[in-house]
Write an enzyme that holds these catalytic residues in place. Structure first.
Site, PDB file in Angstrom:
ATOM      1  N   TYR A 102     120.277  14.329  12.951  1.00 15.05           N
ATOM      2  CA  TYR A 102     119.350  13.409  12.902  1.00 15.05           C
ATOM      3  C   TYR A 102     119.859  12.193  13.267  1.00 15.05           C
ATOM      4  O   TYR A 102     120.992  11.600  12.557  1.00 15.05           O
ATOM      5  CB  TYR A 102     118.628  13.374  11.479  1.00 15.05           C
ATOM      6  N   ASP A 175     120.785  19.500   5.334  1.00 10.93           N
ATOM      7  CA  ASP A 175     119.351  18.956   5.835  1.00 10.93           C
ATOM      8  C   ASP A 175     118.749  20.196   6.349  1.00 10.93           C
ATOM      9  O   ASP A 175     118.846  20.572   7.557  1.00 10.93           O
ATOM     10  CB  ASP A 175     119.577  17.856   6.895  1.00 10.93           C
TER      11      ASP A 175
END
Length: 377
Positions: A102, A175
């Protein structure tokens, strides 16, 4: 309430019935402060909404059940959740993070983390040997995985990385935004913490900004993270919590359709001469497919990327011609989105210049495929 599947638990928001009215939808508690007893105690355990409030606690109970965790805390965004966890680690310290991840968190780790006494090593986390080699004895306190990783959807082995982290005396955080609790449960594979940008699949309607951290144990890392949420004012508001809870009630049916659509699109364009590559862990030829099949029993997710054979210009032109797919940032909503990630991330991005990131919604797969087919030319 008798034992139920996680899908039923989510659909019924934990089986909640409002005791005051009998309502099947939990009320929104907007109070910012709560009354003390005459002896100065708080009989209901609530003090001030920045510390916690009933609407947040309802979301946290559902996420904890979906992930099989001991405790969950919701945050004002996914980035707030992630950076809070890094700040909760004992410092100075060393952490390991993916090379492809990300983008906003990667930037924070690169530019801001050192100011907090956090030394970061970025490695190819699809290679457990590289992770092991990056461990610094006595200094590595956290290993961060993102799997599938944004925007190439490569797969990291959670169970094997958990073994490396345990030997190093480090925590493993995952994540799991792209997988969602429907497809994968990292805590069951040995992770200590699972993070979600709850804006995405947990909410699923592109109408709330939220994040969450779920902990396998209510340990010191949990306690410090929860304390930082309060001291940094990163609590999620009651209206946002209500939207998040509403979204989670349909997460299983939404994600199932999104997985089906993503697989159909990947299979249709794999091998198409206009497409240089399709990145989707559900394809047998994709990197990490066997690992994904083992650690994502609920499906391979709704995210995929295509690389256009005509390069950057072809990718941008294709996105411009799409009609059903909407050109917008984010993912996980019921509407299908497309984005030329390299343009968004800018200089220094590891994202290929010919890549289009596709977030499949719940529309007809035939319509989505036809729109892409026409736009590719």
């Amino acid at each position: 309430m008798r034992n139920m599947t996680r899908q039923t638990f989510a659909a019924q928001a934990g089986g909640h019935i409002d005791s005051a009215t009998g309502a099947v939808v939990p009320p929104i508690h907007v109070a910012t402060t709560f009354e003390r007893e005459a002896d100065t105690t708080y009989a209901h355990g609530l003090i001030y909404s920045r510390d916690g409030h009933p609407s947040a606690m309802q979301c946290e109970a559902v996420i904890s059940e979906l992930e099989g965790g001991a405790e969950t805390r919701v945050f004002a965004s996914g980035l707030a959740a992630a950076t809070t966890l890094f700040q909760a680690i004992e410092r100075p310290c060393h952490v390991i993070a993916p090379q492809v991840m990300y983008w906003s968190l990667r930037n924070w780790l690169k530019n801001e983390a050192p100011t907090y006494g956090i030394d970061v090593t970025f490695v190819d986390t699809t290679n457990t040997g590289a992770i092991s080699d990056a461990v610094q004895a006595g200094r590595t306190k956290l290993i961060w995985l993102e799997t599938p990783s944004n925007p190439t959807w490569s797969i990291s082995d959670i169970a094997k990385t958990a073994e490396i982290a345990k030997r190093a005396g480090a925590a493993l955080a995952v994540d799991s935004t792209a997988a969602s609790p429907v497809c994968s449960n990292p805590l069951a594979l040995g992770a200590d913490v699972v993070m979600h940008s709850a804006t995405k699949y947990l909410n699923g309607h592109s109408d709330v900004l939220a994040g969450s951290l779920t902990f396998a144990k209510a340990d010191a890392l949990f306690e410090h993270s929860a304390s930082l949420r309060t001291s940094q004012g990163a609590m999620l508001g009651p209206f946002e919590c209500a939207l998040l809870l509403r979204g989670m009630r349909t997460v299983y049916v939404r994600v199932a359709q999104q997985c089906t659509n993503a697989m159909a699109i990947a299979e249709r364009f794999a091998g198409d001469k206009r497409v240089a590559a399709v990145h989707y862990p559900g394809l047998p030829q994709s990197q990490g497919h066997d690992i994904a099949r083992a650690q994502m029993p609920g499906g391979f997710g709704g995210m995929l990327s295509i690389r256009c054979s005509g390069g950057r210009a072809h990718a941008i032109e294709t996105a411009a011609k799409l009609e059903i797919w909407k050109r917008a940032t984010s993912l996980g909503g019921v509407e299908s989105l497309v984005e030329h990630r390299a343009s968004i991330e800018g200089p220094g991005t590891p994202c290929p210049d010919d890549l289009l990131r596709l977030s499949t919604g719940i529309e007809s797969a035939d319509d989505l495929i036809a729109d892409l087919d026409t736009a590719l030319g």
